[in-house]
Design an enzyme around this catalytic site. Structure first.
Site, PDB file in Angstrom:
ATOM      1  N   ASN A 174      -5.387  12.295   0.181  1.00  0.00           N
ATOM      2  CA  ASN A 174      -4.282  11.576   1.449  1.00  0.00           C
ATOM      3  C   ASN A 174      -5.319  10.783   2.371  1.00  0.00           C
ATOM      4  O   ASN A 174      -6.635  11.142   2.207  1.00  0.00           O
ATOM      5  CB  ASN A 174      -3.290  12.476   2.029  1.00  0.00           C
ATOM      6  CG  ASN A 174      -2.212  11.732   2.738  1.00  0.00           C
ATOM      7  OD1 ASN A 174      -1.731  10.780   2.002  1.00  0.00           O
ATOM      8  ND2 ASN A 174      -2.024  11.895   3.949  1.00  0.00           N
ATOM      9  N   LYS A 175      -4.881   9.968   3.139  1.00  0.00           N
ATOM     10  CA  LYS A 175      -5.572   9.233   4.192  1.00  0.00           C
ATOM     11  C   LYS A 175      -6.460   9.900   4.739  1.00  0.00           C
ATOM     12  O   LYS A 175      -6.358  11.205   5.158  1.00  0.00           O
ATOM     13  CB  LYS A 175      -4.595   8.478   4.873  1.00  0.00           C
ATOM     14  CG  LYS A 175      -5.154   7.448   6.080  1.00  0.00           C
ATOM     15  CD  LYS A 175      -5.990   6.473   5.213  1.00  0.00           C
ATOM     16  CE  LYS A 175      -5.312   5.604   4.310  1.00  0.00           C
ATOM     17  NZ  LYS A 175      -6.031   4.783   3.347  1.00  0.00           N
ATOM     18  N   ASP A 201      -1.716  10.631  -1.997  1.00  0.00           N
ATOM     19  CA  ASP A 201      -2.190   9.256  -2.979  1.00  0.00           C
ATOM     20  C   ASP A 201      -2.162  10.198  -4.513  1.00  0.00           C
ATOM     21  O   ASP A 201      -1.967   9.349  -5.369  1.00  0.00           O
ATOM     22  CB  ASP A 201      -2.914   8.649  -2.529  1.00  0.00           C
ATOM     23  CG  ASP A 201      -2.708   8.077  -1.073  1.00  0.00           C
ATOM     24  OD1 ASP A 201      -2.805   8.590  -0.386  1.00  0.00           O
ATOM     25  OD2 ASP A 201      -2.174   6.894  -1.026  1.00  0.00           O
ATOM     26  N   ARG A 259       0.934  -1.216   0.010  1.00  0.00           N
ATOM     27  CA  ARG A 259      -0.013  -0.287   0.093  1.00  0.00           C
ATOM     28  C   ARG A 259       0.835   1.103  -0.178  1.00  0.00           C
ATOM     29  O   ARG A 259       2.233   1.044   0.197  1.00  0.00           O
ATOM     30  CB  ARG A 259      -0.969   0.031   1.050  1.00  0.00           C
ATOM     31  CG  ARG A 259      -0.549  -0.651   2.395  1.00  0.00           C
ATOM     32  CD  ARG A 259       0.171  -0.366   3.309  1.00  0.00           C
ATOM     33  NE  ARG A 259      -0.033   1.224   3.502  1.00  0.00           N
ATOM     34  CZ  ARG A 259       1.154   2.264   3.707  1.00  0.00           C
ATOM     35  NH1 ARG A 259       2.226   1.609   3.922  1.00  0.00           N
ATOM     36  NH2 ARG A 259       0.766   3.414   3.877  1.00  0.00           N
ATOM     37  N   GLY A 260       0.371   2.506  -0.355  1.00  0.00           N
ATOM     38  CA  GLY A 260       1.172   3.619  -0.064  1.00  0.00           C
ATOM     39  C   GLY A 260       1.262   3.934  -1.569  1.00  0.00           C
ATOM     40  O   GLY A 260       1.655   2.853  -2.683  1.00  0.00           O
ATOM     41  N   ALA A 261       1.016   5.188  -2.251  1.00  0.00           N
ATOM     42  CA  ALA A 261       1.112   5.429  -3.681  1.00  0.00           C
ATOM     43  C   ALA A 261       2.387   5.078  -4.346  1.00  0.00           C
ATOM     44  O   ALA A 261       2.140   4.398  -5.331  1.00  0.00           O
ATOM     45  CB  ALA A 261       0.677   6.933  -3.887  1.00  0.00           C
ATOM     46  N   GLN A 283      -2.399   2.487  10.055  1.00  0.00           N
ATOM     47  CA  GLN A 283      -1.021   2.542   9.383  1.00  0.00           C
ATOM     48  C   GLN A 283      -0.014   3.272  10.130  1.00  0.00           C
ATOM     49  O   GLN A 283       1.289   3.124   9.947  1.00  0.00           O
ATOM     50  CB  GLN A 283      -1.150   3.000   7.676  1.00  0.00           C
ATOM     51  CG  GLN A 283      -1.921   2.177   6.718  1.00  0.00           C
ATOM     52  CD  GLN A 283      -3.289   2.617   6.846  1.00  0.00           C
ATOM     53  OE1 GLN A 283      -3.740   2.980   7.812  1.00  0.00           O
ATOM     54  NE2 GLN A 283      -4.016   2.315   5.525  1.00  0.00           N
ATOM     55  N   ARG A 321      -6.856  -0.607  -7.171  1.00  0.00           N
ATOM     56  CA  ARG A 321      -7.431   0.586  -6.201  1.00  0.00           C
ATOM     57  C   ARG A 321      -7.543   1.815  -6.851  1.00  0.00           C
ATOM     58  O   ARG A 321      -6.845   2.241  -7.892  1.00  0.00           O
ATOM     59  CB  ARG A 321      -6.340   0.771  -5.115  1.00  0.00           C
ATOM     60  CG  ARG A 321      -6.477  -0.229  -4.242  1.00  0.00           C
ATOM     61  CD  ARG A 321      -5.472  -0.213  -2.862  1.00  0.00           C
ATOM     62  NE  ARG A 321      -6.185   0.829  -1.918  1.00  0.00           N
ATOM     63  CZ  ARG A 321      -5.547   1.445  -0.925  1.00  0.00           C
ATOM     64  NH1 ARG A 321      -4.253   1.019  -0.691  1.00  0.00           N
ATOM     65  NH2 ARG A 321      -6.033   2.055  -0.145  1.00  0.00           N
TER      66      ARG A 321
END
Ligand code: MRU
Length: 367
Positions: free
Chosen positions: A258-259, A248, A53-55, A207, A94
């Protein structure tokens, strides 16, 4: 980056040259498990279920996914059509991080322009590996540029500790090396600047509490895990000098996805006069979108991620139910912080303001 003295990345090419290995991040920090990705289905599953995960890391995983698609298509009637079809599925794994489509398309473009007799697998492998190396270098440079901000605050404080708040995990686990938001922190720490990081736990998948705290701890960086709602209070009491987050997808006009919860941190930072920086490699800019709130697709995930929480109990990883069994839940994974709340972007080419003019000045090739 090093874990217990050994260099490790969140993804690497397997010895067979046609598959990859990844750290299964769902199990950190309590279990260190490595997963094999040998088929496109496994790659898609790993992205959706967030082994990776993570862009930037999703981008690199998608890029290697094209290599795996090429290996799988060896016996297909039309190899290029088969690879193209798999790329449609990879891109859709995603929706929010723009790096996924970017990484897939960059490798696919190379594959589609292969000359007669060239190995499609080798072309895809080389391009995906090149992306991984470039992203590692981009993150190193983000660290160098961003560390100057932290050093300047440290000087203003007469060498005292700089308190930095971050949200989610934009560390090396989300990238390849160094991270985006964490790169300036690691760089400043390595230069001897006193830093302390407030780590938002980042519900629902934690996270921050699971991954950022683990990374920082392994590197020896002082940090404290806080609830997602604590940041505003700490800012009001002068206990946050700087906010640095990842992203992201950011529009070339400066809006930042972002998150979930990032927007609230930006509002609190603005209310308290605290600089709010976004660190990103240029692969995370969306050069087509102008209005982040209206245009950036926001992923909605399985509500069970909100209903249940995972942790260690009696040596086992367990999930427990938090709300009443029948209460409906919703899981919005990202939000958008408008450019007006962003102090600046920390990129591999330097720092710029959150405006179209300043972003394009750093990246004139996207004019
Ligand atoms: O849902 P995730 O874990 O893939 O979300 C990605 C993130 O960790 C962030 O939002 C991050 O800040 C940007 S990626 C460097």
């Amino acid at each position: 980056m090093n874990v217990d003295g050994k260099p490790i990345r969140p993804i690497w090419l397997d010895e067979d040259g046609v598959s990859v290995k990844v750290i299964d991040q769902r199990q950190l920090p309590h279990r260190f498990v490595v997963a094999d990705l040998k088929t496109v289905d496994q790659v898609i599953h790993a992205i959706r279920e967030m082994f990776v995960r993570g862009a930037p890391l999703i981008g690199v995983t998608g890029a290697y996914g094209v290599m795996i698609a090429a290996a799988q298509a060896r016996d297909a009637a039309d190899v290029l059509v088969s690879v193209q079809e798999e790329c449609v599925r990879l891109r859709a794994a995603r929706p929010t991080a723009v790096n996924l489509a970017w990484g897939v398309d960059r490798v696919l473009d190379r594959v589609m322009s292969a000359g007669p007799g060239e190995s499609l697998i080798a072309i895809a492998r080389d391009e995906a590996s090149a992306i991984a190396e470039e992203e590692a270098e981009n993150c190193r440079l983000i660290g160098v540029h961003g560390a100057a901000l932290i050093e300047a605050i440290s000087r203003q404080r007469g060498g005292g500790t700089v308190n930095i708040l971050t949200h989610c995990n934009a560390g090396w686990l989300a990238c390849i090396e160094y991270g985006t938001a964490t790169a300036p922190i690691y760089e400043a720490f390595n230069r001897g600047v006193k830093v302390h990081v407030w780590v938002d736990e980042t519900r629902p998948l934690n996270q921050g509490a699971r991954l950022t705290a683990w990374e920082l701890g392994k590197h020896g960086v002082p940090h404290t895990v806080i609830t997602d709602n604590a940041g505003g209070h700490l800012m009001q009491h002068g206990r946050v000098d700087l906010v640095i987050v990842g992203t992201d997808r950011s529009t070339h006009t400066g809006d930042v996805a972002n998150k979930i919860g990032t927007y609230l941190k930006a509002l609190a930072a603005r209310d308290n006069g605290i600089p709010f920086y976004v660190a990103l490699p240029s692969s995370t800019f969306d050069w087509t979108m102008r209005d982040g709130v209206r245009e950036i697709p926001i992923e909605e995930r399985n509500p069970d991620e909100v209903r249940y929480i995972q942790g260690l109990y009696d040596g086992n990883l367990v999930r427990v139910l938090v709300p009443p069994e029948n209460s409906p839940a919703a899981d919005f994974a990202f939000d958008v912080t408008p450019a007006r709340l962003v102090t600046g972007f920390i990129t591999e080419r330097g720092i710029c303001g959150a405006s179209q003019a300043e972003i394009h000045e750093l990246f004139p090739e996207h004019e």
